[in-house]
Scaffold this motif. Structure first.
Motif, PDB file in Angstrom:
ATOM      1  N   GLU A  47       0.467  -1.526   0.881  1.00 14.24           N
ATOM      2  CA  GLU A  47       0.470  -0.123   0.241  1.00 14.24           C
ATOM      3  C   GLU A  47       0.794   1.662   0.062  1.00 14.24           C
ATOM      4  O   GLU A  47       0.656   2.359  -0.612  1.00 14.24           O
ATOM      5  N   GLY A  48       1.829   1.484   0.670  1.00  9.27           N
ATOM      6  CA  GLY A  48       2.779   2.750   0.570  1.00  9.27           C
ATOM      7  C   GLY A  48       4.180   2.155   1.584  1.00  9.27           C
ATOM      8  O   GLY A  48       4.032   1.106   1.778  1.00  9.27           O
ATOM      9  N   ALA A  49       5.105   2.857   1.876  1.00 10.44           N
ATOM     10  CA  ALA A  49       6.074   2.598   2.067  1.00 10.44           C
ATOM     11  C   ALA A  49       7.121   4.017   2.826  1.00 10.44           C
ATOM     12  O   ALA A  49       6.481   5.170   2.222  1.00 10.44           O
ATOM     13  N   ARG A  50       7.985   4.173   3.750  1.00 15.18           N
ATOM     14  CA  ARG A  50       8.775   5.193   3.885  1.00 15.18           C
ATOM     15  C   ARG A  50       9.443   5.055   4.879  1.00 15.18           C
ATOM     16  O   ARG A  50       9.444   3.822   5.751  1.00 15.18           O
ATOM     17  N   PRO A  51      10.483   6.054   3.848  1.00 16.50           N
ATOM     18  CA  PRO A  51      11.854   5.665   4.207  1.00 16.50           C
ATOM     19  C   PRO A  51      12.578   6.320   5.708  1.00 16.50           C
ATOM     20  O   PRO A  51      11.747   7.904   5.887  1.00 16.50           O
ATOM     21  N   VAL A  52      13.120   6.259   6.694  1.00 12.87           N
ATOM     22  CA  VAL A  52      13.652   7.075   7.436  1.00 12.87           C
ATOM     23  C   VAL A  52      15.536   6.888   7.717  1.00 12.87           C
ATOM     24  O   VAL A  52      15.598   6.144   7.540  1.00 12.87           O
ATOM     25  N   LEU A  53      15.604   8.184   7.475  1.00 12.25           N
ATOM     26  CA  LEU A  53      17.841   8.846   8.060  1.00 12.25           C
ATOM     27  C   LEU A  53      17.515   8.667   9.230  1.00 12.25           C
ATOM     28  O   LEU A  53      17.211   9.547  10.002  1.00 12.25           O
ATOM     29  N   MET A  54      18.614   7.868   9.819  1.00  8.55           N
ATOM     30  CA  MET A  54      19.380   8.292  10.947  1.00  8.55           C
ATOM     31  C   MET A  54      20.995   7.931  10.741  1.00  8.55           C
ATOM     32  O   MET A  54      21.814   7.752  10.087  1.00  8.55           O
ATOM     33  N   ALA A  55      20.864   9.351  11.296  1.00  9.76           N
ATOM     34  CA  ALA A  55      22.796  10.055  11.446  1.00  9.76           C
ATOM     35  C   ALA A  55      23.443   9.492  12.508  1.00  9.76           C
ATOM     36  O   ALA A  55      22.822   9.235  12.950  1.00  9.76           O
ATOM     37  N   PHE A  56      24.566   8.859  12.810  1.00 14.54           N
ATOM     38  CA  PHE A  56      25.633   8.497  13.903  1.00 14.54           C
ATOM     39  C   PHE A  56      26.851   9.223  13.198  1.00 14.54           C
ATOM     40  O   PHE A  56      27.298   9.263  12.948  1.00 14.54           O
ATOM     41  N   ASP A 105      21.986   7.053  20.387  1.00 13.13           N
ATOM     42  CA  ASP A 105      22.715   8.471  20.886  1.00 13.13           C
ATOM     43  C   ASP A 105      22.384   9.320  18.763  1.00 13.13           C
ATOM     44  O   ASP A 105      23.876   9.081  18.715  1.00 13.13           O
ATOM     45  N   PRO A 106      22.241   9.218  17.844  1.00 11.99           N
ATOM     46  CA  PRO A 106      21.404   9.684  17.155  1.00 11.99           C
ATOM     47  C   PRO A 106      21.992  11.034  16.840  1.00 11.99           C
ATOM     48  O   PRO A 106      21.526  11.524  17.485  1.00 11.99           O
ATOM     49  N   VAL A 107      22.810  11.313  15.361  1.00  9.63           N
ATOM     50  CA  VAL A 107      22.642  12.455  15.594  1.00  9.63           C
ATOM     51  C   VAL A 107      21.103  13.242  14.852  1.00  9.63           C
ATOM     52  O   VAL A 107      21.146  14.634  14.926  1.00  9.63           O
ATOM     53  N   GLU A 108      20.516  12.730  14.130  1.00  9.50           N
ATOM     54  CA  GLU A 108      19.100  13.293  13.344  1.00  9.50           C
ATOM     55  C   GLU A 108      18.582  11.529  12.830  1.00  9.50           C
ATOM     56  O   GLU A 108      19.381  10.557  12.721  1.00  9.50           O
ATOM     57  N   LEU A 109      17.558  11.362  13.526  1.00 10.06           N
ATOM     58  CA  LEU A 109      15.870  11.067  12.623  1.00 10.06           C
ATOM     59  C   LEU A 109      15.424  11.760  11.718  1.00 10.06           C
ATOM     60  O   LEU A 109      14.985  12.227  12.582  1.00 10.06           O
ATOM     61  N   ARG A 110      15.084  11.263  10.690  1.00 13.08           N
ATOM     62  CA  ARG A 110      14.644  11.992   9.484  1.00 13.08           C
ATOM     63  C   ARG A 110      13.691  11.480   8.776  1.00 13.08           C
ATOM     64  O   ARG A 110      14.255  10.683   7.854  1.00 13.08           O
ATOM     65  N   GLU A 111      12.090  11.325   9.282  1.00 11.32           N
ATOM     66  CA  GLU A 111      11.184  10.403   8.462  1.00 11.32           C
ATOM     67  C   GLU A 111      10.322  10.802   7.741  1.00 11.32           C
ATOM     68  O   GLU A 111      10.183  12.198   7.351  1.00 11.32           O
TER      69      GLU A 111
END
Lengths: 479, 479
Positions: B228-237, B312-318
């Motif tokens: 039905e759908g898909a969604r990525p999340v970007l995680m920076a460490f 402790d990620p630097v960023e989590l971007r959904e």
């Protein structure tokens, strides 16, 4: 069923063979008295029986290697045996063979939850693999009906499936590696706890090879995290073909239940008398189970029930709690036993494309009338793995032969519908002669030439899988 | 890289061979002028080049059979070629070989949405398989980075994977059957549109066999309903090892994202300069994608983000919308091209158990320092399929050899960590000599004996997969 003539040269040396085997095994591991070898005279295809020369029960890979080395040197055929639950005669002995049972090889060697695998000896039963990891909320997915008894060795040999394989795949999709002993005693490792293989994928070849290439003594198996929950819905229809069409529509819609099981009237009624599962009075039942979080389950079941409603079901019963879920499954899981209470039966195992379910069910009904034998249908409908149970009377002369003839017609029907002779039970002796309906001679020649590579003397389970006349020259050349 | 001495007897008969091939093919299907054969002198492992004797482009299975029959009769080696995108030299010619290209075999032969399969000729590109069914909301799951160009023939030969194989499996899990031509011109069919195979599972053996057993001309492939759908999340460490530990924890938790991709600083920076995907400044990035209905996606991502927050990620971007999702993927999909803009590189392809990711990443960093060559890491982390990109200077004498030596160390590290030399690119010529690090000689002997069954004269792609000295006696005996 024709069996090859036993090798007289082997029979005459029985005492010597037993003595050599006793020399490499612990006390009590060689079973050779006439009364004791009877325990190994058949597997779950009980229509055929033949006591072996002797049976051995090694306790380590090294002992398996020592046994095979002795048999190789002395030219003695070996039939490997897991728990003897084969419905296709995969573990049926010949009079001149040593039965190599792996029942005492049943330890867990390693569990690794980080990389999600378990390494076990191959005699361990299917259910006790899950038993070893369930405290950590993991499970091993393939679940043959015989999972309480059947061994991983047999699961690997036959590429076994089960009700939940629609979602999780069969053994080959869950097997990561094996330790295997070749007929000459060489110990080899194939695959492992990692993705893919370099070079030729021998693991895929070993899985489903029916003990023809080597004796698997250890297996590395993928384990999975248990789903949050699961819920079955029971669907009743007044027509087999309509139930079949409903299955095809569910699959076509792209939803992926964890299981879609089918039962027809004969199975429903017989099971109900035996297990009192509370099944409705109808021609055909489907049990459709989905897994996940409660909201996911609700959403998937809503979609599935919408599809079912278009096929005029007599009843749609969604399990309201664990107890009701268990009752819905109770009937299905008792079906084989229930039929066994009222009749001798032969359980077939063909696969077909799901869209041809209605046609194949209709034709099986017609064949039942033509042959005058009752047929119960209870099977994994979602992946098109049929299990027609043909009822016959073992005490009535000619009835077994009639049953076999009808079984052959049904399996040919599966092949002609674009399917295959066996989904999970294997070819064994049962479907040996039908291989020519599925394969051209050149295809069989290639398969047999691959066996030549692993077992050039054709000593391992030599009278199985291939038509006896196709393999005759190889078996005779080897003697 | 050592190549076998070309067969002078073949070279001297070039004119005769070309004439025989022209006799069985249409006009223009035999390419033999010195300038034109240069188009086939290498694949995507461009460090090695060798023009073939000639190349042929048949348009049907029957023409493939005719070509092989001619080559078999004349003792000419044949190297099958899909689109020539192999990173392992799988389609590298020898000077005495005929390149058999399947590019003109690119039709869709059958689509069946009820039973969810498509049958195509093997030269069809991976992406255009999905292209043929996407109007009906279906897709073909394996998605190698080269999917715009690479052919199904090559996917089958190398058992190709891709970013989304964590959920859907690699080619072997999505291949249902093939039509294949043996070296002697025999046309054979293996598997089909049904579950499992009777007898030995030759399909599993063919998949990943690198064109050593036969030339696949048609493939029946499983197609799936689009989610039905898909969604990525970007995680920076800010640490590679921490990102690796996060991957291991996600897998251990039992959630199953459709993809977990990893990129390190070199790849992030290079890609950002090239594709402007808006990636953050950090040491390591993960792209984790989940699929399903919106609520399922929310629920799974909540669980995954909880795990990530413990590292402790630097960023989590959904991704908030389709455009942001596309931008997150843009960088990953441009990574190989971006590195190629700044340096020559060699792309490796080892697999490891996921739990050893942190250790292996640390050790690759140490090897980079020891050898003085930069390494970019961009790979399918979820299933432990590493793709270290070693940067080198093709114009600097000795640098390629240094790069190869370092690559060998990294692949040995993968094997020693419990992994394997190749996840999806195959052995080709690249990893040929490393096979002895993964396998004992007896294991290689069995694999080569299986090749003997299909190609006793060792004419098909004979200098690949196995160390040249291991296969020498077989290749020489065949001449």
């Amino acid at each position: 069923m024709q069996m090859p003539t036993p090798n007289q040269n082997v029979l005459s040396r029985k005492a010597q063979i037993v003595e050599r085997l006793q020399g490499v095994l612990r006390d009590g591991a060689v079973i050779h008295s006439e009364s004791e070898v009877r325990a190994y005279e058949c597997d779950a295809l009980t229509a055929y029986k033949c006591p072996p020369l002797c049976a051995v029960l090694p306790t380590s890979t090294e002992e398996v290697a020592a046994v095979l080395k002795v048999c190789h040197e002395m030219g003695v055929p070996v039939v490997p045996r897991g728990s003897g639950t084969s419905l296709a005669g995969g573990a049926l002995p010949t009079a001149d063979c040593v039965i190599l049972g792996v029942a005492r090889l049943n330890s867990v060697l390693e569990t690794n939850y980080d990389d999600r695998y378990i390494r076990v000896q191959s005699g361990r039963t299917n259910l006790s693999v899950t038993g070893a990891v369930e405290a950590m909320d993991f499970f091993y997915a393939p679940d043959p009906s015989s999972q309480l008894a059947c061994a991983i060795a047999g699961n690997v040999a036959m590429n076994s499936g089960g009700a939940h394989c629609l979602k999780y795949g069969v053994t080959t999709n869950n097997l990561m590696g094996v330790k295997m002993v070749l007929m000459d005693g060489t110990i080899t490792e194939i695959g492992g706890a990692h993705l893919d293989a370099a070079g030729l994928d021998l693991l895929g070849l070993i899985c489903g090879s029916e003990g023809q290439l080597g004796v698997v003594t250890e297996a590395t198996l993928r384990i999975l995290r248990k789903p949050e929950g699961a819920r079955p819905v029971l669907m009743a229809f007044n027509d087999n073909e309509v139930a079949g069409a409903c299955v095809a529509d569910i699959i076509k819609a792209g939803v992926l239940p964890v299981a879609i099981e089918f039962m027809d009237r004969l199975c429903i009624e017989t099971t109900e008398n035996y297990a009192k599962a509370g099944y409705p009075d109808c021609e055909a039942l489907l049990i459709v189970e989905v897994e996940g979080a409660p909201e996911e389950i609700d959403e998937q079941l809503a979609l599935i029930k919408d599809i079912a409603l278009k096929h005029d079901p007599v009843e749609l019963r969604e399990a309201q709690d664990e107890e009701e879920a268990a009752r819905i499954w109770l009937g299905r899981k008792s079906a084989f036993g229930a039929i066994g209470q009222i009749s001798d039966y032969m359980c077939l195992d063909g696969t077909i494309p799901v869209s041809s379910l209605p046609m194949v069910l209709r034709r099986i009904g017609e064949l039942s009338d033509e042959f005058g034998l009752k047929v119960g249908n209870v099977f994994h409908a979602g992946d098109g793995n049929m299990h027609p149970l043909i009822c016959y009377d073992a005490n009535k002369p000619g009835d077994l032969e009639l049953c076999e003839a009808m079984g052959a017609e049904i399996l040919k029907l599966c092949v002609d519908a674009g399917g295959c002779l066996t989904g999970e039970h294997g070819v064994g002796i049962e479907k040996r002669d039908l291989m020519t309906h599925q394969y051209a001679q050149q295809d069989l020649d290639i398969q047999m030439a691959v066996k030549d590579v692993f077992d050039p003397e054709w000593l391992l389970n030599p009278a199985k899988v291939f038509p006896l006349d196709s393999s005759a020259s190889r078996r005779i050349a080897a003697e």
